[in-house]
Structures are given as C-alpha cells and as structure tokens.
Scaffold this motif. Structure first.
Motif, mmCIF file in Angstrom:
data_model
loop_
_atom_site.group_PDB
_atom_site.id
_atom_site.type_symbol
_atom_site.label_atom_id
_atom_site.label_comp_id
_atom_site.label_asym_id
_atom_site.label_seq_id
_atom_site.Cartn_x
_atom_site.Cartn_y
_atom_site.Cartn_z
ATOM 1 N N ASP A 155 -15.021 4.213 0.996
ATOM 2 C CA ASP A 155 -14.469 4.937 -0.154
ATOM 3 C C ASP A 155 -12.942 4.966 -0.117
ATOM 4 O O ASP A 155 -12.295 5.057 -1.160
ATOM 5 C CB ASP A 155 -14.976 6.388 -0.181
ATOM 6 C CG ASP A 155 -16.481 6.490 -0.387
ATOM 7 O OD1 ASP A 155 -17.054 5.542 -0.942
ATOM 8 O OD2 ASP A 155 -17.069 7.509 0.007
ATOM 9 N N LEU A 156 -12.366 4.903 1.071
ATOM 10 C CA LEU A 156 -10.919 5.057 1.200
ATOM 11 C C LEU A 156 -10.128 3.905 0.582
ATOM 12 O O LEU A 156 -9.197 4.155 -0.195
ATOM 13 C CB LEU A 156 -10.543 5.247 2.675
ATOM 14 C CG LEU A 156 -9.067 5.554 2.927
ATOM 15 C CD1 LEU A 156 -8.676 6.896 2.317
ATOM 16 C CD2 LEU A 156 -8.756 5.539 4.429
ATOM 17 N N LYS A 159 2.888 9.923 -4.196
ATOM 18 C CA LYS A 159 2.555 10.850 -3.113
ATOM 19 C C LYS A 159 1.055 11.127 -3.143
ATOM 20 O O LYS A 159 0.458 11.261 -4.209
ATOM 21 C CB LYS A 159 3.320 12.164 -3.267
ATOM 22 C CG LYS A 159 4.832 12.008 -3.391
ATOM 23 C CD LYS A 159 5.477 11.734 -2.059
ATOM 24 C CE LYS A 159 6.999 11.745 -2.204
ATOM 25 N NZ LYS A 159 7.671 11.478 -0.913
ATOM 26 N N THR A 160 0.463 11.228 -1.970
ATOM 27 C CA THR A 160 -0.956 11.567 -1.895
ATOM 28 C C THR A 160 -1.169 12.596 -0.799
ATOM 29 O O THR A 160 -0.387 12.699 0.145
ATOM 30 C CB THR A 160 -1.812 10.312 -1.623
ATOM 31 O OG1 THR A 160 -3.189 10.625 -1.800
ATOM 32 C CG2 THR A 160 -1.600 9.795 -0.207
ATOM 33 N N ARG A 161 -2.250 13.365 -0.933
ATOM 34 C CA ARG A 161 -2.575 14.422 0.016
ATOM 35 C C ARG A 161 -3.854 14.053 0.755
ATOM 36 O O ARG A 161 -4.899 13.812 0.142
ATOM 37 C CB ARG A 161 -2.753 15.756 -0.711
ATOM 38 C CG ARG A 161 -2.922 16.955 0.215
ATOM 39 C CD ARG A 161 -3.080 18.248 -0.572
ATOM 40 N NE ARG A 161 -4.372 18.342 -1.237
ATOM 41 C CZ ARG A 161 -4.604 18.076 -2.511
ATOM 42 N NH1 ARG A 161 -3.610 17.691 -3.299
ATOM 43 N NH2 ARG A 161 -5.809 18.203 -3.033
ATOM 44 N N LEU A 162 -3.762 13.966 2.067
ATOM 45 C CA LEU A 162 -4.906 13.624 2.898
ATOM 46 C C LEU A 162 -5.360 14.850 3.679
ATOM 47 O O LEU A 162 -4.536 15.543 4.296
ATOM 48 C CB LEU A 162 -4.551 12.512 3.889
ATOM 49 C CG LEU A 162 -4.150 11.148 3.328
ATOM 50 C CD1 LEU A 162 -3.753 10.220 4.465
ATOM 51 C CD2 LEU A 162 -5.278 10.537 2.515
ATOM 52 N N GLU A 163 -6.649 15.109 3.645
ATOM 53 C CA GLU A 163 -7.224 16.134 4.516
ATOM 54 C C GLU A 163 -7.869 15.417 5.694
ATOM 55 O O GLU A 163 -8.707 14.524 5.499
ATOM 56 C CB GLU A 163 -8.261 16.976 3.792
ATOM 57 C CG GLU A 163 -8.803 18.113 4.653
ATOM 58 C CD GLU A 163 -9.933 18.867 3.982
ATOM 59 O OE1 GLU A 163 -10.302 19.939 4.499
ATOM 60 O OE2 GLU A 163 -10.443 18.391 2.954
ATOM 61 N N HIS A 187 -10.523 14.131 -3.492
ATOM 62 C CA HIS A 187 -11.724 13.303 -3.622
ATOM 63 C C HIS A 187 -12.342 13.098 -2.237
ATOM 64 O O HIS A 187 -11.696 12.538 -1.344
ATOM 65 C CB HIS A 187 -11.393 11.945 -4.243
ATOM 66 C CG HIS A 187 -10.812 12.029 -5.620
ATOM 67 N ND1 HIS A 187 -11.567 12.341 -6.725
ATOM 68 C CD2 HIS A 187 -9.548 11.846 -6.068
ATOM 69 C CE1 HIS A 187 -10.802 12.340 -7.802
ATOM 70 N NE2 HIS A 187 -9.572 12.050 -7.433
ATOM 71 N N PRO A 188 -13.585 13.516 -2.032
ATOM 72 C CA PRO A 188 -14.198 13.381 -0.703
ATOM 73 C C PRO A 188 -14.325 11.918 -0.289
ATOM 74 O O PRO A 188 -14.645 11.046 -1.105
ATOM 75 C CB PRO A 188 -15.586 14.019 -0.889
ATOM 76 C CG PRO A 188 -15.478 14.857 -2.120
ATOM 77 C CD PRO A 188 -14.480 14.179 -2.996
ATOM 78 N N ILE A 189 -14.061 11.655 0.976
ATOM 79 C CA ILE A 189 -14.298 10.334 1.554
ATOM 80 C C ILE A 189 -15.585 10.450 2.363
ATOM 81 O O ILE A 189 -15.589 10.955 3.486
ATOM 82 C CB ILE A 189 -13.119 9.888 2.457
ATOM 83 C CG1 ILE A 189 -11.800 9.925 1.675
ATOM 84 C CG2 ILE A 189 -13.370 8.510 3.030
ATOM 85 C CD1 ILE A 189 -11.748 8.995 0.479
#
Length: 472
Positions: free
Chosen positions: A327-328, A340-344, A320-322
């Motif tokens: 938005d975060l 668990k989450t994936r951060l770009e 999901h774009p921030i």
C-alpha cells in the motif's frame, strides 16, 4: 379430486419456477445500450516496427526451387520470410485503446506501442489514422497517443476509487484481432500489487481478457471508463479468470503529465520495505500484522532526512492506513515531489508521528544512494548458535555502517533454522541496533523465551528482517 390437486400443484410449481427465473433474469444487467454508446470511441491499434535487414553473409537462404515438395514446404514454413522487393520485414502488434477527447487524444498501454516506428489507429467505421506518440510511462504501462480529427466520439470517464468489489464491469477490445469483442464480469479485488509494478494499485476482475485486449477500456454499468485492461495472470497463455486493469484515475494523472511535460514525476521516500507477518508483528509490539517494515533507509534520501529509521513500522500515511506493505508505494507515488506528508510509525513499542518532505523518484537506470545503516574480538552466543566477529573498517565503509557484526560460523540451534550463513551481517537484534560483538553477546543473552524476536540481516548488500523464537 386427487388428480385435480396434483394438476394444481404442478401448475403452481411451474408458475413459481418461471417467476423465479424471470426475477433472476431481471437482476442480470443488460449491456446492449452501453455497448452501442461506447463502441464508437473504442479503437484498434496496430504498430509497425522495422526489423534490421540481414545481408547474405548473415543469413544464407537456400534455393528452394527443384526441391521435393515435402522439403520445400518445410523450409518455407521455418525459414524467415524475406520480401522479394528488397524492403525490410516489419513486425506488427495488435492492441486496443479509447478516445478521451474529441480532438483526438487516445489512451492505451505502453507495451502496445513500445518501440513502434509507426502507429495506426482503426476506428469503428474501419477508417485508419496514423497516430503520434505524445508520451509513454513504462512504470504504469500507460501511453498517450494523438490522432488528427475534430468532434470525434469519446468515452465517458468515471472514478475508479468509487468501484466496489462485486460490481459488474465490461470490457471492449480486440482479442486476437477480433475487433469490438465484448466481455463482462465483476470486480474481484482492488488495490492489487503485481511483481515489478509497485506504482499501480490494479483492479482485479474476472472479465475475459486475452492478447489484443491490452489498452482497451473497462466500463462500469453507467458506461463510464474505470480502468485500462492491462495484464492477465496465466499459465497457458490465455484467459484464466484473473485480469488486471489500471485504475482510470491513475491513468489520467499519467496522461495529463505526459501531455504537459512529456514525462511523469512520482513521489519517493527512499526506503526499502518488507511485509509484516505475524511473528514480526509480535516482535515489534503490534497487535496485528499490518504496516510496512523499514528494512533499509537510503542515505540522504527523504526518509533519512525526515528521521525515519531502520526497524520503524509505517502504519499510516496522511491518515491512510498502510495495511499491506504494497500500500505504501501506491500512496507515496501519487504525491508530488516537495510536498509534506505525515507518517505514523511504530518505534520501540511506541507510536510516533514524523513529518517528511517527499522527494522525486529517480529515473529508471539512475543510481540510488547506498543503504544507510545504524548503530568488533570474536564472540559466540550458544543460544543463537552463531559465532560473530567485528566488521573490518573496509566492510563498514562499503556497507555504510557504524556498527553491526558479521557471522563467522553457524554452529546450530536457531541460526540454522532461520537460514543464517557465514558472511551475513547482523545490524539489529530484538529491536536494538548492534554496536559491537560484545553488545551482540549481551543482547543475545537477554533475549526473551517463547516470544517472536526480530533480527535484521544484511546479505550481499540487501537487508531484511527475520524472526525466530527461543525455546525454554
């Protein structure tokens, strides 16, 4: 012949204008059926709160008998009213709510029922029932009540994420105590963040909302509740065209947790973030201003354990774009602790992917860990216009820093323009963690010209990134 032609043209214009008016009228929604079906499940909420009784030593009430009428009227208007029967005075508030289950669960705002000693729910048939507070969540401003009953009328529940900007919506509530008032408008925006309301992506509408509407339902044209009317933006105290509703998806998640456990748990990263403006985007190598810039990482928090660093720009979470930094918190808050989450992220001009285990948001009032910093002979940089010195060992311990420099003197140049002050601590310059005053001088010497440069500054323990440009 000309007279007949003018009559024909005039008649044709009337017909065309009339048809246009009928077509425009046909496009406007008819809310009558929706209101008839939904109103029985909307309730009026009043509360009573016992006020502390004041003794004669605390408040001396003068004897008003025998005073001239003008003076007696003034005192009666301005002195607090003390009941003659000796009972404690009571404060009342009015709000709205709606029934979500036929066995009597009611949703409303937390601020409608906060600190109440007694909660009364008035139904559409004017009957009153005493309600029990199942639980409340101040962070989302949602409260769940329970009244006794069977086969009670209920609202239809929709999905707030399916709302579109420009869509018609309708509110039913009790503004200023006027029961079952209906107002309509459109969705003005979605995902709005309000000050001190980080965990609710509000629905903004232009539906007329006033005191007493709080806690009432916001309907779409299918008669489904898509939000809880919660706040207004106002300078006058009344409606000004900006109303905000809690998405029903958020409210139901809160209500279910309150019903099951009596409290609400939210995901937590353990970072302090700030908005990415045009200059910051340029300094961090982004093609446009977007994302959440990490200004602080709390020690031993989920982000620190997952490898997130100060200066990282979070671009997306689980795909999901921030776009805005606001938005975060919305995205993180709905995640379950332990998931668990994936951060770009963008780090040093390159995109990286980090896997982070989400923590639990601490309770209000619970102390947080100290901010975690990154990697001292007096040094001066004429290009920046500051004189810096090494941090003392005590300063490093109190700020939990391994490096950085403290500003001793602001001489002029860019430092004055960007508002630097003596005592400010510089931890990063041009995306590099400052290790010492010598390192600071070297980085400052090599700064690029006519390009946005970022600097991380700690002032009174709070970190933020600022940007500046050096002229030729």
């Amino acid at each position: 012949m000309k007279a007949h032609l003018r009559t024909y043209v005039s008649t044709l214009l009337v017909v065309l204008l009339g048809s246009h008016a009928l077509a425009a009228q046909a496009q406007l929604p008819d809310f009558t059926e929706l209101v008839e079906e939904a109103s029985p499940a909307v309730v009026n909420i009043s509360t009573r709160q016992k006020m502390p009784a004041r003794g004669q030593s605390q408040l001396m009430i003068p004897d008003l008998e025998g005073l001239p009428p003008l003076f007696r009227e003034f005192f009666e208007r301005n002195l607090p009213q003390v009941p003659r029967n000796g009972r404690q005075p009571e404060a009342q508030s009015l709000g709205s709510g709606f029934i979500i289950s036929d066995d009597g669960y009611v949703l409303t705002n937390n601020h409608v029922v906060a600190d109440a000693d007694e909660i009364l729910v008035r139904m559409s048939d004017r009957s009153e029932l005493e309600a029990k507070l199942v639980g409340a969540d101040p962070r989302s401003d949602v409260a769940l009540l329970k009244i006794e009953g069977k086969n009670l009328p209920t609202v239809k529940l929709g999905k707030s994420e399916n709302l579109k900007v420009g869509e018609w919506v309708l509110a039913i509530g009790s503004p200023f105590g006027f029961d079952y008032s209906v107002t309509a408008g459109i969705v003005s925006a979605k995902g709005r963040s309000l000050p001190n309301e980080s965990y609710v992506p509000f629905i903004q509408t232009d539906v007329a909302i006033n005191p007493g509407n709080s806690g009432g339902p916001l309907f779409n044209l299918d008669g489904e509740v898509v939000g809880i009317n919660s706040q207004i933006f106002t300078r006058s105290g009344g409606f000004m065209g900006l109303s905000f509703a809690i998405p029903i998806t958020v409210a139901l998640d809160v209500a279910n947790q309150l019903k099951e456990t009596g409290k609400v748990s939210r995901g937590w990263l353990g970072v302090v973030i700030q908005e990415v403006n045009k200059d910051l985007a340029e300094s961090f190598g982004l093609d446009r201003p977007a994302g959440a810039l990490v200004a602080q990482v709390l020690e031993d928090g989920p982000a620190a354990k997952g490898g997130l660093r100060v200066g990282d720009v979070i671009l997306s979470l689980d795909g999901h774009p921030i776009v805005m930094s606001s938005d975060l918190p919305h995205r993180v808050g709905i995640l379950k602790p332990g998931s668990k989450t994936r951060l770009e992220v963008m780090r040093e001009g390159q995109r990286r992917t980090l896997n982070v285990t989400i923590g639990a948001l601490p309770e209000e009032g619970e102390p947080l860990a100290m901010p975690r910093g990154n990697n001292g002979a007096e040094r001066s940089s004429n290009r920046l216009g500051v004189t810096v010195i090494e941090l003392t060992e005590e300063q490093r311990k109190s700020l939990d820093l391994q490096g950085g420099v403290v500003i001793k003197e602001v001489q002029g140049g860019p430092a004055v323009a960007i508002g630097l002050r003596p005592g400010d601590v510089i931890t990063h310059l041009n995306n590099q963690a400052i290790k010492s005053s010598q390192h600071f001088a070297q980085v400052a010497k090599d700064l690029p010209k006519n390009r946005s440069v970022s600097m991380r500054v700690l002032r009174q323990g709070r970190a933020s990134f600022i940007t500046f440009k050096l002229a030729e």
